[in-house]
Each structure stands twice: as structure tokens, then as C-alpha cells.
Design an enzyme around this catalytic site. Structure first.
Site, PDB file in Angstrom:
ATOM      1  N   GLU A 223      29.051  15.592  48.111  1.00  0.00           N
ATOM      2  CA  GLU A 223      29.796  14.562  47.361  1.00  0.00           C
ATOM      3  C   GLU A 223      28.764  13.901  46.478  1.00  0.00           C
ATOM      4  OE1 GLU A 223      30.502  11.038  46.582  1.00  0.00           O
ATOM      5  OE2 GLU A 223      31.476  10.556  48.490  1.00  0.00           O
ATOM      6  N   CYS A 260      30.296   5.351  44.784  1.00  0.00           N
ATOM      7  CA  CYS A 260      30.571   6.524  43.960  1.00  0.00           C
ATOM      8  C   CYS A 260      31.927   6.399  43.281  1.00  0.00           C
ATOM      9  CB  CYS A 260      30.483   7.791  44.786  1.00  0.00           C
ATOM     10  SG  CYS A 260      31.519   7.734  46.226  1.00  0.00           S
ATOM     11  N   GLU A 347      26.712   8.968  34.791  1.00  0.00           N
ATOM     12  CA  GLU A 347      26.899   7.938  35.818  1.00  0.00           C
ATOM     13  C   GLU A 347      25.671   7.030  35.846  1.00  0.00           C
ATOM     14  OE1 GLU A 347      27.010   9.337  39.876  1.00  0.00           O
ATOM     15  OE2 GLU A 347      27.962   7.506  40.590  1.00  0.00           O
TER      16      GLU A 347
HETATM   17  P1  NAP Z   1      19.501  11.431  47.017  1.00  0.00           P
HETATM   18  O1  NAP Z   1      18.230  11.261  46.292  1.00  0.00           O
HETATM   19  O2  NAP Z   1      20.404  12.452  46.481  1.00  0.00           O
HETATM   20  O3  NAP Z   1      19.137  11.756  48.546  1.00  0.00           O
HETATM   21  C1  NAP Z   1      20.157  11.864  49.536  1.00  0.00           C
HETATM   22  C2  NAP Z   1      19.615  12.634  50.724  1.00  0.00           C
HETATM   23  O4  NAP Z   1      19.392  13.999  50.367  1.00  0.00           O
HETATM   24  C3  NAP Z   1      18.269  12.122  51.224  1.00  0.00           C
HETATM   25  O5  NAP Z   1      18.245  12.267  52.626  1.00  0.00           O
HETATM   26  C4  NAP Z   1      17.282  13.056  50.580  1.00  0.00           C
HETATM   27  O6  NAP Z   1      16.122  13.212  51.354  1.00  0.00           O
HETATM   28  C5  NAP Z   1      18.023  14.358  50.565  1.00  0.00           C
HETATM   29  N1  NAP Z   1      17.605  15.198  49.434  1.00  0.00           N
HETATM   30  C6  NAP Z   1      17.830  14.954  48.127  1.00  0.00           C
HETATM   31  N2  NAP Z   1      17.332  15.953  47.383  1.00  0.00           N
HETATM   32  C7  NAP Z   1      16.758  16.835  48.245  1.00  0.00           C
HETATM   33  C8  NAP Z   1      16.090  18.066  48.085  1.00  0.00           C
HETATM   34  N3  NAP Z   1      15.895  18.612  46.885  1.00  0.00           N
HETATM   35  N4  NAP Z   1      15.634  18.694  49.199  1.00  0.00           N
HETATM   36  C9  NAP Z   1      15.835  18.150  50.425  1.00  0.00           C
HETATM   37  N5  NAP Z   1      16.464  16.988  50.626  1.00  0.00           N
HETATM   38  C10 NAP Z   1      16.928  16.335  49.557  1.00  0.00           C
HETATM   39  O7  NAP Z   1      20.321  10.078  47.096  1.00  0.00           O
HETATM   40  P2  NAP Z   1      19.853   8.576  47.404  1.00  0.00           P
HETATM   41  O8  NAP Z   1      18.378   8.465  47.604  1.00  0.00           O
HETATM   42  O9  NAP Z   1      20.719   8.108  48.479  1.00  0.00           O
HETATM   43  O10 NAP Z   1      20.241   7.811  46.072  1.00  0.00           O
HETATM   44  C11 NAP Z   1      19.690   8.185  44.819  1.00  0.00           C
HETATM   45  C12 NAP Z   1      20.805   8.336  43.803  1.00  0.00           C
HETATM   46  O11 NAP Z   1      21.876   9.122  44.347  1.00  0.00           O
HETATM   47  C13 NAP Z   1      21.487   7.061  43.390  1.00  0.00           C
HETATM   48  O12 NAP Z   1      20.762   6.365  42.416  1.00  0.00           O
HETATM   49  C14 NAP Z   1      22.813   7.549  42.923  1.00  0.00           C
HETATM   50  O13 NAP Z   1      22.726   8.000  41.602  1.00  0.00           O
HETATM   51  C15 NAP Z   1      23.113   8.696  43.828  1.00  0.00           C
HETATM   52  N6  NAP Z   1      24.008   8.348  44.970  1.00  0.00           N
HETATM   53  C16 NAP Z   1      25.263   8.780  44.953  1.00  0.00           C
HETATM   54  C17 NAP Z   1      26.098   8.480  46.014  1.00  0.00           C
HETATM   55  C18 NAP Z   1      27.494   8.986  46.083  1.00  0.00           C
HETATM   56  O14 NAP Z   1      28.282   8.389  46.782  1.00  0.00           O
HETATM   57  N7  NAP Z   1      27.821  10.091  45.464  1.00  0.00           N
HETATM   58  C19 NAP Z   1      25.660   7.729  47.073  1.00  0.00           C
HETATM   59  C20 NAP Z   1      24.352   7.307  47.069  1.00  0.00           C
HETATM   60  C21 NAP Z   1      23.540   7.634  46.001  1.00  0.00           C
HETATM   61  P3  NAP Z   1      14.759  12.406  51.006  1.00  0.00           P
HETATM   62  O15 NAP Z   1      15.152  11.076  50.530  1.00  0.00           O
HETATM   63  O16 NAP Z   1      14.016  12.392  52.286  1.00  0.00           O
HETATM   64  O17 NAP Z   1      14.105  13.187  49.937  1.00  0.00           O
END
Ligand code: NAP
Length: 506
Positions: A223, A260, A347
Site C-alpha cells: 500500500e 495516505c 504526493e
Molecule cells: P518507507 O521508507 O517506505 O519504509 C517503510 C518500511 O519499509 C520500513 O520498515 C523500511 O525499512 C522498509 N523498506 C523501505 N524500502 C526498503 C528497501 N528497499 N529494502 C528493505 N526495506 C525497505 O516508509 P516510511 O519510512 O514509513 O515513510 C517514508 C515515506 O513513505 C513518507 O514520507 C511517505 O511518503 C510514505 N508513507 C506512505 C504511507 C502510506 O500509507 N502509503 C505511510 C507512511 C509513509 P527501513 O526503514 O529499516 O529501511
């Protein structure tokens, strides 16, 4: 043996006994987890507040949503609906040729790796919707913690694991993974059968590609995010413009815009006084501390890109320092968006939104058709306006949830909810991550042909049992005396249960 290997081996061992539990037995595990989390609220909520800086009322409501969710998903498997069992008795006169006896039922996929979200430290994290759905389906969970709330993750896992153990869950039904490397390694491990994720488009896409690139690809339910476009017709402006403008300002700034489902794009008639009214409503709004440095940096970066676009005007210039960000409203025209969708239709996770003015109603459905996949799309209109009907038709092709004269922030946890949508909103447009239907993501159908009743898997065996004894435990049609659960868990209560907006927002 590494911690990761131990967790993977234990999850693989737990898969069969967890799958073999009856629906009511698995529901009892989820009830036990919910009860333990409720009992630990005074311990968990202050940790959550300290790590996320979210307000206590929001966190209190979110924990209540989380335990409600565990019980609701338990109720779903208690009825056996998730099994979607079908029996076709042998039929020698079947039109396509003699039919053997066929029995179809859903079975659990096996161990699932769940990547927890940052923006819902309870409802989409350790004991959140993905964990609840996978356990309800009968799948062990390996939960990759989100670095935004590490102490809360560990404490929640301690409570959850103790409750599951005490209730008799097979050892290995749940484990935490802490590092990005372990998350990736687990997703690539042949013992893991599915992945679930809530987070960024970039992270979700990278993990989806990893899951799809395995020698044996597995389903990956990501998601990822959404602009949640909101269209305001001339009829809505005439009838209740003032309420629409304040409603929009409140919705896109709710929870610091870190949902989101935040309406990031508002399309309004050029002559409407939207900008002035929204600006006035936002005046004096304090900055909010965003959840993590990564989210604050991401918000600042995207906001800057949008605000410095030559076709964009800054209408409300929210200050942004460190983790704090105040509401920002940007303005442009529909022609400008159509000329540069790649830079303007992005976004901006946080309290920033784009107001888009249009002059010609007939351009709106064509614009809707060009949108990428969305979690939600909203129309503020009047039922007799042709443009409203045309918009609804187009948006149905583009979004997972269509909202009429309301706001997308607020996702009820209930059977009819669909929280999903075409890519890039999600990587699996057929499925929802909220509501009991989320359980089916971790199940796959198997048909048994002419297999004797005694050799069928337990739910089918009970259905095939001519005596009818134990038939009620996993049956798919509603049991004769109604679902075997207490009134506070009746799914019908979800429509009457109106949690605070912040609790249900996504
Ligand atoms: P994220 O950077 O996508 O990370 C979410 C989870 O996935 C973390 O546990 C992260 O691990 C892991 N992950 C991400 N990329 C990875 C990869 N290439 N390999 C392995 N693991 C990976 O999300 P976030 O830190 O929660 O938030 C950052 C951004 O995500 C926000 O600014 C927003 O744009 C978006 N977001 C969207 C939603 C939604 O509801 N769709 C919710 C929250 C955030 P690590 O952190 O340990 O690397």
C-alpha cells in the site's frame, strides 16, 4: 544460528499447526492478543507518544481501533466466511461432461513478512491490520519493525507474543525483524510465502520487485500512497461552498497530513472563492511535529519542488523547520497540471495540498481519466449535475474508494471497506488492507477432486460430515443461530461505532 534463521525456521514449523487450528481457535488467539494489548494501554501509549509525538487522544483511539480490528478479523474466521468453501457433488449429467465430486476451499499461504508503517504506530504496525489478517488466515508473521517507533514495536511485540503463547499459539507464530537487511532477506527466503507493506512508493516498489524477482515469485501486497483527488462542482460551490472549503482545510491538515488518504489535490471552479476561504481557515494554525526525520525531509523536499514550479503560486506559506511543518497551500490551474503532470501530480506526504482551478466542467472527466491509480477519489457535487455522474464513472476506473460529498481521511474498519486501488496506490489492486476482506490476501484456493471425506482438510471434512457434528466451526454460510461472538464484536456494530476522525484517518 542467526536470529533471522531462528525466526524463519520457527515460522516454517508453526505454519502447519497454525493452519490446522479451527477458525474459532484462531479467533481466540486474536481475542487474547486484543485483550492483552488493551490491558497494556497505559504502558504502550506513553511510549508511542514519546516516539511519534502524536497526541495522546489520537494514540488512545488508535489502540482501540487496533484491538477492535483483531477481534473483528477473529469474528470473520469464526464464521468460516474466509474459507469461501464450495461443494459440487458428482454429477454424471453435467453439461460439459460427467462431473467428479469437487470441493474447493481456501488454505493459508504460509509464513508472511510484514513491513510495518510509520504513520500508524498501532493500527498498521506490529499488531496492526496486516498482522491481524495474516494470523486470522493461519499464517505465521515475521514483522519488520518501522524505525520510527522501535521501543513501542518491541514492547507491543512482547505483549502480543506473551498473549499468543499463553493462548496456545504454535511456537513461531510471530517474530520481529529489526533491520532493513533482515526484511529483504526474509522476503527472499523460500519459506516465506507472501509480503505486506505500507509506506513509500519507492520502498514498496523495491520490495515488490524483490518479491517478484525470486525464483518462485510470491504475492506482495504493498500500500504505497495516493493523491486522493477531490473534485468540487459548480453545484456544490453554490449549495455549500463555505463548508467544502473548511472541510478540505481540516482534512488535508488532519494528523499533520500524514495519512495516505489525505486529499492532496482539490479541483475547484476558477471563479470560486476557495483560496481566500481556505487561507482564512488555516490562519494561525500551529506547526505539527512530523513523525520522523525521514518524513519531515521528504515533505520539505516535495513541497519545495512543487512550490518552485513556475506555474505554481504559494497561497499559504507554512513554515517548516526541523521536524515541524505548518500547513502549506499551493495553487495552480488545470491547464498547468495537464501540461506537466509528472511534476505536479506528486504526493506530498505532510500538511501540503495543491488547489487546482478549472474553467471548463467538461475537462474534468478527461482529467480524471488521465490520473494514475488512487486509494480514494472524492466528488463534491449535486446528484443532477451531468459532470458529477461523468466523474464518478471515470473515477471508478481509477480509485479503490469513491467518496460523495465527504472526505477521504477516515477509513472505517468494516466488511464493506476497500482500502486499495490500482497501481501505484497499491501493488495488488484486487485486495484491501483494511477490513476483514484483508484476510483473503493470505489465502489461496485449492480444489479437492473425489478426495474421500476422511482425507479432506479439516474445514472441508467438517462440511462433509454427514452427521453435521462440528459443522458449525468452519462453515461458510452463517450458522443457524447467528455468529458465535459477543455483541461488542458484531460486525454490524462497526457502522454504529464512529471513532474520532483522527483514529480512522489513514
Ligand atoms: P518507507 O521508507 O517506505 O519504509 C517503510 C518500511 O519499509 C520500513 O520498515 C523500511 O525499512 C522498509 N523498506 C523501505 N524500502 C526498503 C528497501 N528497499 N529494502 C528493505 N526495506 C525497505 O516508509 P516510511 O519510512 O514509513 O515513510 C517514508 C515515506 O513513505 C513518507 O514520507 C511517505 O511518503 C510514505 N508513507 C506512505 C504511507 C502510506 O500509507 N502509503 C505511510 C507512511 C509513509 P527501513 O526503514 O529499516 O529501511
Amino acid at each position: 544460528m542467526t536470529d533471522l534463521e531462528q525466526s524463519l525456521a520457527a515460522a516454517a514449523t508453526a505454519a502447519r499447526p497454525l493452519a490446522d487450528l479451527t477458525g474459532p481457535d484462531r479467533a481466540a488467539l486474536l481475542d487474547a492478543a486484543a485483550d492483552a494489548l488493551d490491558a497494556a494501554a497505559a504502558d504502550l501509549i506513553p511510549i508511542a507518544a514519546d516516539e511519534t509525538r502524536l497526541p495522546l487522544p489520537r494514540l488512545t483511539a488508535e489502540l482501540a481501533r487496533t484491538t477492535f480490528q483483531l477481534r473483528l478479523y477473529g469474528d470473520e474466521v469464526r464464521t468460516g466466511r474466509h474459507l469461501a468453501a464450495r461443494d459440487d457433488p458428482a454429477d454424471p449429467a453435467w453439461p460439459t461432461g460427467p462431473r467428479p465430486a469437487l470441493r474447493r476451499v481456501n488454505v493459508p499461504l504460509g509464513p508472511v513478512v510484514v513491513f510495518a508503517a510509520s504513520n500508524f504506530p498501532f493500527a498498521f504496525s506490529v499488531a496492526g491490520t496486516d498482522t491481524a489478517a495474516a494470523l486470522a488466515a493461519g499464517c505465521p508473521v515475521l514483522l519488520k519493525t518501522n524505525p520510527g517507533h522501535p521501543r513501542l514495536s518491541q514492547r507491543t511485540a512482547d505483549v502480543l507474543t506473551a498473549a499468543l503463547d499463553a493462548a496456545g499459539a504454535p511456537h513461531g507464530s510471530f517474530a520481529l525483524l529489526h533491520s532493513e537487511a533482515d526484511g529483504r532477506a526474509a522476503l527472499l527466503d523460500p519459506r516465506v510465502r507472501a509480503g505486506a507493506f505500507t509506506g513509500s512508493l519507492r520502498g514498496g516498489r523495491a520490495l515488490f520487485d524483490l518479491a517478484a524477482g525470486r525464483p518462485e515469485p510470491i504475492p506482495f501486497y504493498g500500500e504505497l500512497g495516493s493523491l486522493n483527488p477531490t473534485f468540487v462542482t459548480r453545484g456544490a460551490v453554490a449549495r455549500r461552498g463555505a463548508a467544502v472549503w473548511t472541510g478540505f482545510a481540516d482534512s488535508f491538515t488532519l494528523g499533520g497530513g500524514q495519512f495516505c488518504t489525505k486529499p492532496g489535490l482539490l479541483l475547484v471552479p476558477a471563479e470560486a472563492a476557495a483560496a481566500a476561504a481556505i487561507t482564512a481557515h488555516l490562519t494561525g494554525r500551529a506547526a505539527t511535529d512530523l513523525l520522523t526525520d525521514r518524513i519531515a525531509d521528504g515533505h520539505r523536499g516535495v513541497r519545495h519542488e512543487l512550490a518552485t514550479h513556475p506555474a505554481v503560486r504559494v497561497l499559504v506559506d507554512g513554515a517548516s523547520t526541523g521536524r515541524a511543518a505548518a500547513p502549506t497551500l499551493l495553487g495552480t490551474t488545470l491547464d498547468a497540471v495537464l501540461a506537466d503532470p509528472g511534476r505536479l501530480l506528486v504526493e506530498c506526504f505532510g500538511p501540503t495540498a495543491l488547489l487546482v482551478t478549472y474553467t471548463d466542467d467538461t475537462a474534468l472527466p478527461a482529467f480524471a481519466r488521465r490520473l494514475e491509480g488512487q486509494l480514494t477519489a472524492t466528488v463534491h457535487g449535486e446528484p443532477d449535475e451531468p459532470v458529477a455522474a461523468a466523474l464518478l464513472r471515470e473515477l471508478t476506473d481509477r480509485a479503490g474508494r469513491i467518496i460523495w460529498n465527504g472526505w477521504p481521511t477516515g477509513v472505517s474498519v468494516t466488511p464493506a471497506m476497500h482500502h486499495g486501488g490500482p497501481y501505484p496506490a497499491t501493488t495488488a489492486p484486487l485486495h484491501t488492507s483494511v477490513g476483514p476482506a484483508a484476510i483473503t490476501r493470505f489465502l489461496r484456493p485449492v480444489t479437492f477432486q473425489d478426495v474421500p471425506a476422511a482425507l479432506l482438510p479439516s474445514p472441508l471434512r467438517r462440511r462433509a460430515d454427514p452427521s453435521g457434528v462440528a459443522y458449525a466451526t468452519d462453515r461458510t454460510d452463517p450458522p443457524p443461530t447467528g455468529p458465535a461472538h459477543t455483541p461488542h464484536r458484531d460486525t454490524s456494530i462497526t457502522s454504529a461505532h464512529t471513532p474520532p476522525a483522527e483514529e480512522t484517518a489513514r
